[in-house]
Design a protein around this motif. Structure first.
Motif, PDB file in Angstrom:
ATOM      1  N   TRP A 156     -82.331  15.109  -1.582  1.00 36.00           N
ATOM      2  CA  TRP A 156     -82.005  15.031  -0.158  1.00 36.00           C
ATOM      3  C   TRP A 156     -80.796  15.886   0.208  1.00 36.00           C
ATOM      4  O   TRP A 156     -80.629  16.285   1.376  1.00 36.00           O
ATOM      5  CB  TRP A 156     -81.751  13.577   0.245  1.00 36.00           C
ATOM      6  N   ASP A 157     -79.939  16.180  -0.815  1.00 37.48           N
ATOM      7  CA  ASP A 157     -78.725  16.948  -0.545  1.00 37.48           C
ATOM      8  C   ASP A 157     -78.924  18.441  -0.744  1.00 37.48           C
ATOM      9  O   ASP A 157     -77.984  19.225  -0.635  1.00 37.48           O
ATOM     10  CB  ASP A 157     -77.596  16.452  -1.452  1.00 37.48           C
ATOM     11  N   PHE A 158     -80.168  18.857  -1.039  1.00 35.75           N
ATOM     12  CA  PHE A 158     -80.456  20.279  -1.267  1.00 35.75           C
ATOM     13  C   PHE A 158     -81.628  20.743  -0.395  1.00 35.75           C
ATOM     14  O   PHE A 158     -82.589  21.311  -0.893  1.00 35.75           O
ATOM     15  CB  PHE A 158     -80.785  20.518  -2.752  1.00 35.75           C
ATOM     16  N   PRO A 159     -81.546  20.516   0.927  1.00 31.06           N
ATOM     17  CA  PRO A 159     -82.648  20.969   1.776  1.00 31.06           C
ATOM     18  C   PRO A 159     -82.793  22.489   1.780  1.00 31.06           C
ATOM     19  O   PRO A 159     -83.845  23.021   2.139  1.00 31.06           O
ATOM     20  CB  PRO A 159     -82.252  20.435   3.169  1.00 31.06           C
ATOM     21  N   HIS A 160     -81.749  23.175   1.371  1.00 25.62           N
ATOM     22  CA  HIS A 160     -81.755  24.634   1.367  1.00 25.62           C
ATOM     23  C   HIS A 160     -82.372  25.229   0.109  1.00 25.62           C
ATOM     24  O   HIS A 160     -82.521  26.453   0.004  1.00 25.62           O
ATOM     25  CB  HIS A 160     -80.317  25.152   1.497  1.00 25.62           C
ATOM     26  N   VAL A 161     -82.732  24.401  -0.870  1.00 27.03           N
ATOM     27  CA  VAL A 161     -83.351  24.893  -2.112  1.00 27.03           C
ATOM     28  C   VAL A 161     -84.858  24.846  -1.950  1.00 27.03           C
ATOM     29  O   VAL A 161     -85.461  23.763  -1.868  1.00 27.03           O
ATOM     30  CB  VAL A 161     -82.899  24.062  -3.332  1.00 27.03           C
ATOM     31  N   GLU A 162     -85.465  26.007  -1.877  1.00 22.59           N
ATOM     32  CA  GLU A 162     -86.917  26.108  -1.771  1.00 22.59           C
ATOM     33  C   GLU A 162     -87.501  26.276  -3.170  1.00 22.59           C
ATOM     34  O   GLU A 162     -87.104  27.177  -3.918  1.00 22.59           O
ATOM     35  CB  GLU A 162     -87.303  27.316  -0.907  1.00 22.59           C
ATOM     36  N   PRO A 163     -88.430  25.415  -3.597  1.00 19.75           N
ATOM     37  CA  PRO A 163     -88.967  25.478  -4.965  1.00 19.75           C
ATOM     38  C   PRO A 163     -89.493  26.855  -5.344  1.00 19.75           C
ATOM     39  O   PRO A 163     -89.277  27.324  -6.463  1.00 19.75           O
ATOM     40  CB  PRO A 163     -90.087  24.428  -4.947  1.00 19.75           C
ATOM     41  N   GLU A 164     -90.188  27.530  -4.418  1.00 20.17           N
ATOM     42  CA  GLU A 164     -90.777  28.824  -4.756  1.00 20.17           C
ATOM     43  C   GLU A 164     -89.727  29.908  -4.987  1.00 20.17           C
ATOM     44  O   GLU A 164     -89.996  30.910  -5.649  1.00 20.17           O
ATOM     45  CB  GLU A 164     -91.774  29.275  -3.681  1.00 20.17           C
ATOM     46  N   SER A 165     -88.518  29.721  -4.477  1.00 20.79           N
ATOM     47  CA  SER A 165     -87.452  30.715  -4.707  1.00 20.79           C
ATOM     48  C   SER A 165     -86.463  30.233  -5.767  1.00 20.79           C
ATOM     49  O   SER A 165     -85.437  30.879  -5.994  1.00 20.79           O
ATOM     50  CB  SER A 165     -86.699  30.991  -3.398  1.00 20.79           C
ATOM     51  N   PHE A 166     -86.781  29.107  -6.400  1.00 20.40           N
ATOM     52  CA  PHE A 166     -85.881  28.557  -7.407  1.00 20.40           C
ATOM     53  C   PHE A 166     -86.581  28.481  -8.763  1.00 20.40           C
ATOM     54  O   PHE A 166     -86.279  27.629  -9.596  1.00 20.40           O
ATOM     55  CB  PHE A 166     -85.393  27.164  -6.988  1.00 20.40           C
ATOM     56  N   GLU A 167     -87.531  29.392  -9.000  1.00 19.90           N
ATOM     57  CA  GLU A 167     -88.170  29.495 -10.310  1.00 19.90           C
ATOM     58  C   GLU A 167     -87.232  30.207 -11.282  1.00 19.90           C
ATOM     59  O   GLU A 167     -86.409  31.040 -10.886  1.00 19.90           O
ATOM     60  CB  GLU A 167     -89.478  30.286 -10.202  1.00 19.90           C
ATOM     61  N   LEU A 168     -87.355  29.882 -12.549  1.00 16.31           N
ATOM     62  CA  LEU A 168     -86.552  30.582 -13.541  1.00 16.31           C
ATOM     63  C   LEU A 168     -86.961  32.054 -13.605  1.00 16.31           C
ATOM     64  O   LEU A 168     -88.158  32.362 -13.719  1.00 16.31           O
ATOM     65  CB  LEU A 168     -86.731  29.941 -14.926  1.00 16.31           C
ATOM     66  N   PRO A 169     -86.033  32.965 -13.525  1.00 15.88           N
ATOM     67  CA  PRO A 169     -86.380  34.385 -13.620  1.00 15.88           C
ATOM     68  C   PRO A 169     -86.865  34.725 -15.020  1.00 15.88           C
ATOM     69  O   PRO A 169     -86.432  34.130 -16.012  1.00 15.88           O
ATOM     70  CB  PRO A 169     -85.064  35.096 -13.295  1.00 15.88           C
ATOM     71  N   GLN A 170     -87.794  35.673 -15.098  1.00 13.35           N
ATOM     72  CA  GLN A 170     -88.394  36.008 -16.385  1.00 13.35           C
ATOM     73  C   GLN A 170     -87.911  37.356 -16.902  1.00 13.35           C
ATOM     74  O   GLN A 170     -87.649  38.294 -16.138  1.00 13.35           O
ATOM     75  CB  GLN A 170     -89.918  36.048 -16.272  1.00 13.35           C
ATOM     76  N   CYS A 171     -87.813  37.443 -18.230  1.00 12.36           N
ATOM     77  CA  CYS A 171     -87.647  38.716 -18.917  1.00 12.36           C
ATOM     78  C   CYS A 171     -89.040  39.210 -19.318  1.00 12.36           C
ATOM     79  O   CYS A 171     -90.002  38.447 -19.347  1.00 12.36           O
ATOM     80  CB  CYS A 171     -86.799  38.551 -20.175  1.00 12.36           C
ATOM     81  N   ALA A 172     -89.131  40.486 -19.632  1.00 10.14           N
ATOM     82  CA  ALA A 172     -90.374  41.006 -20.175  1.00 10.14           C
ATOM     83  C   ALA A 172     -90.517  40.544 -21.623  1.00 10.14           C
ATOM     84  O   ALA A 172     -89.531  40.445 -22.355  1.00 10.14           O
ATOM     85  CB  ALA A 172     -90.390  42.526 -20.101  1.00 10.14           C
ATOM     86  N   VAL A 173     -91.743  40.222 -22.022  1.00 12.30           N
ATOM     87  CA  VAL A 173     -92.025  39.766 -23.383  1.00 12.30           C
ATOM     88  C   VAL A 173     -93.179  40.582 -23.946  1.00 12.30           C
ATOM     89  O   VAL A 173     -94.164  40.862 -23.246  1.00 12.30           O
ATOM     90  CB  VAL A 173     -92.387  38.267 -23.410  1.00 12.30           C
ATOM     91  N   GLY A 174     -93.057  40.964 -25.205  1.00  4.72           N
ATOM     92  CA  GLY A 174     -94.130  41.669 -25.896  1.00  4.72           C
ATOM     93  C   GLY A 174     -94.197  41.214 -27.337  1.00  4.72           C
ATOM     94  O   GLY A 174     -93.214  40.716 -27.882  1.00  4.72           O
ATOM     95  N   ILE A 175     -95.356  41.379 -27.950  1.00  4.49           N
ATOM     96  CA  ILE A 175     -95.552  40.946 -29.336  1.00  4.49           C
ATOM     97  C   ILE A 175     -96.148  42.089 -30.139  1.00  4.49           C
ATOM     98  O   ILE A 175     -97.097  42.754 -29.703  1.00  4.49           O
ATOM     99  CB  ILE A 175     -96.468  39.716 -29.409  1.00  4.49           C
ATOM    100  N   TRP A 176     -95.567  42.315 -31.294  1.00  2.73           N
ATOM    101  CA  TRP A 176     -96.112  43.273 -32.250  1.00  2.73           C
ATOM    102  C   TRP A 176     -96.042  42.668 -33.649  1.00  2.73           C
ATOM    103  O   TRP A 176     -94.986  42.242 -34.086  1.00  2.73           O
ATOM    104  CB  TRP A 176     -95.332  44.600 -32.211  1.00  2.73           C
ATOM    105  N   ALA A 177     -97.178  42.600 -34.309  1.00  3.50           N
ATOM    106  CA  ALA A 177     -97.260  42.175 -35.706  1.00  3.50           C
ATOM    107  C   ALA A 177     -96.563  40.840 -35.946  1.00  3.50           C
ATOM    108  O   ALA A 177     -95.840  40.668 -36.924  1.00  3.50           O
ATOM    109  CB  ALA A 177     -96.672  43.251 -36.618  1.00  3.50           C
ATOM    110  N   GLY A 178     -96.775  39.904 -35.035  1.00  2.00           N
ATOM    111  CA  GLY A 178     -96.181  38.585 -35.191  1.00  2.00           C
ATOM    112  C   GLY A 178     -94.737  38.489 -34.783  1.00  2.00           C
ATOM    113  O   GLY A 178     -94.132  37.419 -34.873  1.00  2.00           O
TER     114      GLY A 178
END
Length: 457
Positions: A156-178
């Motif tokens: 109730w004290d965070f009406p300014h926090v919109e869930p869609e703009s409060f997602e954890l930011p992502q880094c790029a991820v890649g996999i090679w040979a395990g």
């Protein structure tokens, strides 16, 4: 291309001379088995002969440029896939001032987030582990494994926090040979494009079918580049590791340069041209097995055969229980030689049946110390063993305190004895740069040219 000898005319084109010993390609011609095409590749590069500025090792300003221009934008190895095998398993990867949370969010998906709460910035996770949600220990903000906002205490004290703009930011991820790589720059080129042809180089060795047999780490009191460069050439062997000269063709190494990776191949079971005397095949075998002169040699070399051939056979027998008949297709070179690849900026996966993988990182935000890691990636039989935990050595502990490294511990301690002294010497010298050879140390030159591409001059 091979290194120019001091005795040769300076009128000769740079890089046209070579060591007086047998060349690596000529040694391959003597192999008892078919040599894979990847070892027949040659990619020498003349990278100039100018000095490397010492500011790159001792300057706080240069370090900060690496922080902002390199470590925040480049692909870097974080962990093995089998270290986070189940959904919710996570691994904390740290580089300079940053911490990243590498987490398996689905059976076939791994993500990486900056390890920081979007509320007040508290680190979300302090240790590797497993979770069903990502909840901050400070005030309790929580996210789903996929980064979606899940819970805001006293919402109730965070009406300014919109869930869609409060997602954890992502880094790029890649996999090679395990191996799981992350790039803090989510807009970076793909890992596949960054790695380039090295992926094809390792296909013949089934590099993905490995497990982490050992993992040893230690803080070194030298810049990460000083620590890494100790493993970029064999030129130092005659002075630093003289005990192995009878079986290691140090100055006969082949050095190849591509774009984001390079390699140095140093032949084993063949003597160094720097030795000054010619060892017998039994003497080569004795030093290879680290057997004292007052001890019986467990494996004698039959007349008409070489220590290289006999040792390669013994290596096949050693790996047959884990790798099966595949070892019988392996050349002597694949069983005996140090095939040291370097993926820019700091990863060293070794080719063929040599288990070594090195990683070198700055030690936190300190440009005068670094973390050296040696990981053994070994083939396995029917069942894949659990990955080994990391074994941290204390500040005063030698690498010989890690018995899982075997004979390498002694060699590492000889290398480490140089590193802090190089750091101190560069802080002391009145010379403005480091002078490198043209060929034997060309992998070091390549590292610095790639650094210039990322960080500038």
């Amino acid at each position: 291309m091979t290194p120019r000898l001091l005795s040769e005319s300076m009128d000769n084109p740079a890089g046209t001379g070579r060591s007086p010993g047998i060349s690596y390609q000529n040694l391959l011609d003597t192999d008892t088995h078919e040599v894979p095409a990847v070892l027949r590749l040659e990619s020498p590069q003349f990278l100039g002969d100018v000095d490397i500025p010492i500011d790159r090792y001792i300057s706080e300003e240069w370090h900060q440029r690496e922080v902002s221009c390199l470590w925040s934008r480049v692909w870097q190895y974080a962990c093995r896939e089998d270290e986070i095998p189940e959904v919710g398993d996570y691994y904390i990867y740290e580089i300079v001032r940053a911490s990243y949370l590498v987490i398996r969010v689905a059976p076939d998906e791994i993500r990486a987030y900056p390890n920081a709460c979007l509320h007040r910035g508290r680190q979300l996770k302090d240790y590797d582990g497993r979770c069903s949600e990502i909840r901050c220990p400070y005030h309790g903000f929580a996210w789903e494994l996929n980064g979606d906002l899940k819970d805001v205490p006293a919402v109730w004290d965070f009406p300014h926090v919109e869930p869609e703009s409060f997602e954890l930011p992502q880094c790029a991820v890649g996999i090679w040979a395990g191996m799981v790589f992350i790039n803090p720059d989510s807009e970076a080129e793909s890992l596949h494009d960054f790695l380039g042809e090295i992926v094809q180089h390792f296909e013949c060795w089934n590099f993905g079918r490995r497990y982490k047999q050992a993992h040893v780490a230690k803080v070194i009191h030298a810049n990460w580049k000083i620590t890494q460069e100790a493993f970029c050439d064999a030129y130092h062997v005659s002075a630093t590791h003289p005990q192995i000269l009878p079986y290691l063709g140090d100055t006969n190494s082949q050095v190849d340069i591509w774009n984001n990776f390079a390699r140095a191949i140093t032949p084993g079971g063949t003597p160094s041209p720097e030795l000054g005397w010619k060892p017998s095949e039994d003497q080569i075998m004795r030093t290879l097995l680290d057997v004292r002169v007052d001890q019986e040699l467990p494996t004698a070399v039959p007349s008409g055969r070489t220590a290289r051939e006999v040792a390669a056979e013994a290596s096949r027998d050693r790996w047959r229980p884990a790798a099966g008949d595949w070892v019988d297709q392996m050349s002597d070179a694949e069983m005996m030689d140090s095939i040291d690849y370097t993926v820019f900026p700091n990863l060293h996966p070794w080719g063929a049946f040599n288990r070594i993988l090195y990683r070198f990182r700055p030690n936190g935000n300190d440009h005068r110390s670094s973390i050296m890691e040696c990981i053994f990636l070994a083939p396995y039989g029917d069942e894949k063993p659990e990955p080994a935990p990391i074994h941290w050595l204390g500040d005063e502990e030698p690498f010989t305190n890690a018995p899982e490294l075997g004979m390498l511990g002694k060699v590492f301690d000889q290398d480490v004895a140089n590193m802090a002294k190089v750091q101190l010497g560069l802080e002391t010298t009145r010379k403005s740069g480091v002078t490198l050879s043209i060929y034997q140390e060309s992998k070091v030159r390549w590292l610095h040219q790639r650094l210039s591409d990322w960080v500038g001059d």
